[in-house]
Structures are given as structure tokens and as C-alpha cells.
Design a protein around this motif. Structure first.
Motif, mmCIF file in Angstrom:
data_model
loop_
_atom_site.group_PDB
_atom_site.id
_atom_site.type_symbol
_atom_site.label_atom_id
_atom_site.label_comp_id
_atom_site.label_asym_id
_atom_site.label_seq_id
_atom_site.Cartn_x
_atom_site.Cartn_y
_atom_site.Cartn_z
ATOM 1 N N LEU A 26 0.835 -1.202 0.000
ATOM 2 C CA LEU A 26 0.000 0.000 0.000
ATOM 3 C C LEU A 26 0.868 1.250 0.000
ATOM 4 C CD1 LEU A 26 -2.790 -0.858 2.611
ATOM 5 C CD2 LEU A 26 -2.914 -1.031 0.127
ATOM 6 N N ALA A 31 -2.358 7.811 -0.779
ATOM 7 C CA ALA A 31 -3.721 7.927 -0.250
ATOM 8 C C ALA A 31 -3.924 9.288 0.406
ATOM 9 C CB ALA A 31 -3.990 6.805 0.751
ATOM 10 N N GLN A 65 -6.428 -1.046 3.719
ATOM 11 C CA GLN A 65 -6.998 -0.262 2.625
ATOM 12 C C GLN A 65 -8.447 0.134 2.944
ATOM 13 O OE1 GLN A 65 -6.739 -2.224 -1.181
ATOM 14 N NE2 GLN A 65 -6.988 -0.313 -2.285
ATOM 15 N N ASP A 66 -9.202 -0.792 3.531
ATOM 16 C CA ASP A 66 -10.570 -0.470 3.940
ATOM 17 C C ASP A 66 -10.580 0.598 5.030
ATOM 18 O OD1 ASP A 66 -11.936 -2.107 2.181
ATOM 19 O OD2 ASP A 66 -12.056 -3.802 3.567
#
Length: 221
Positions: A26, A31, A65-66
Motif C-alpha cells: 500500500l 492515499a 486499505q478499507d
């Protein structure tokens, strides 16, 4: 005192300094950059996600990620609302109730009720259930000279669906989309369709004569 746009649920949230841990597979820095690009609060994103990742053993990458999706929604990215509710449910199914609670800023015991409540009421927040009085959910907009979108004072407000309103500003019509954590403001089309939807029950948007900000208010009930 100059009032700024913002959401009441964030009034007492302290932003933590520092970055996020590395998670294999990730890119959390990307993000965070996306949260900024989508109009969210990157400090709140870092705070929420860091709280989740320090609430227990580091979850699998898919669960992180959630949690990042939930944290981005919590940071004001209203466009991720549906994805975040799905992600929160997935984390609950995986036994990550404390991590979701830490992300949202509430006890783990309140999380399932919050997720269920949000499915039918986008302004639902457990701590406000029993207030028994009207309260401010958010302030939206503002004068362009102070970083807001408007050069004229907002006028008439028309409900345009659940959490959506049309606002007359000078000769222009603007669309407002809001929920508990975030909002978006954009120019509406030249001839927006009349949905006939009365809007969110018990929630109204008020144009204040002394301010370029709109106030989203839940009525007593």
C-alpha cells in the motif's frame, strides 16, 4: 471572530503530528495526497488512520486499505461515503471493530449502530441522539476573499434530495452535497432537474444574513 466552514463533529478532534507506518503493498502517502486532492483534511486523515493502526496488531493490507477509505471519509471526502460504509462493514465482519471505532473517533461498542444509522441518515452521530434540541451540523461555503466559493451572499435554498441542496448566489445557482463528515460545493447546471425530493427529514440549510456561510442544522425532534 471570523467563522470558518467546518463540521461540528470535528470540533474537539486533536490532530496528531507524525506520519503513518509502512504497509507492504500500500502507498499510504499517495492515499493522503488523494485526500488533499479530493478536498479532505489530511491532518484528520493521518490522525484517524494512525489511531486505527495503533489500536491492535497491524491488519492485513486489504483491511488497512478499507480502514484508509473510512479514514478518508472521516476526513471529509464525501465522495467516498458509499465505499467507506462498505469498507467499515467489511472490517466489522473481519473482527476489527476497535480499529473502525478508532478511525471514526468513537467507542467500538457504538460502531455497528453508527454504520446501520448512517445507511438511513447521513447525519447520524451516536453522541447526538439524545440532545433533545436543535444543533449545528456544519457551516458551508464562505466569501471568496477568505478562501470560500462565493462573491455574493447566498440567498434562497432549495432541497434537492437527501443531503443535497440548490443555493441561489447572485445570478448563479450552486449545488451543495453534505453529510456528517464532509461536503462539496459546485456550480449547478443551467437548468437543474426538479427531483421533487423534499430532502433529509429534520435537516435544513439556513442562509444567515450576516454571513457568507450556510448553516446545516438539525431541528429539535
Amino acid at each position: 471572530m471570523i467563522r470558518r466552514p467546518g463540521h461540528s463533529v470535528n470540533a474537539s478532534v486533536a490532530r496528531r503530528p507524525g506520519g503513518l507506518p509502512a504497509v507492504t503493498g500500500l502507498d499510504l502517502e499517495l492515499a493522503e495526497a488523494n485526500v488533499a486532492r479530493w478536498g479532505g483534511d489530511t491532518g484528520l486523515f493521518r490522525t484517524s488512520l494512525a489511531a486505527a493502526l495503533s489500536s491492535g496488531p497491524l491488519p492485513e493490507a486489504a483491511a488497512v486499505q478499507d480502514l484508509a477509505a473510512v479514514a478518508a471519509w472521516r476526513a471529509g471526502v464525501i465522495g467516498l461515503r458509499k465505499d467507506a460504509l462498505r469498507a467499515a462493514s467489511s472490517c466489522l465482519d473481519a473482527g476489527l471493530v476497535d480499529a473502525v471505532g478508532a478511525t471514526l473517533g468513537m467507542p467500538g461498542t457504538d460502531v455497528a449502530g453508527f454504520v446501520d444509522g448512517q445507511r438511513t441518515d447521513r447525519f447520524f452521530w451516536p453522541a447526538w441522539q439524545q440532545l433533545g434540541r436543535a444543533y449545528l451540523i456544519a457551516r458551508i461555503g464562505g466569501f471568496a476573499g477568505l478562501g470560500g466559493p462565493w462573491l455574493a451572499h447566498p440567498g434562497d435554498v432549495i432541497a434537492d434530495g437527501d443531503g443535497r441542496w440548490l443555493v441561489e448566489v447572485g445570478e448563479e445557482l450552486w449545488a451543495v452535497d453534505a453529510d456528517l463528515f464532509g461536503h462539496s460545493v459546485s456550480l449547478a447546471g443551467d437548468d437543474p432537474a426538479d427531483t421533487g425530493d423534499p430532502g433529509t427529514a429534520g435537516v435544513r440549510v439556513v442562509s444567515v444574513p450576516t454571513s457568507y456561510l450556510l448553516e446545516v442544522v438539525r431541528e429539535a425532534g
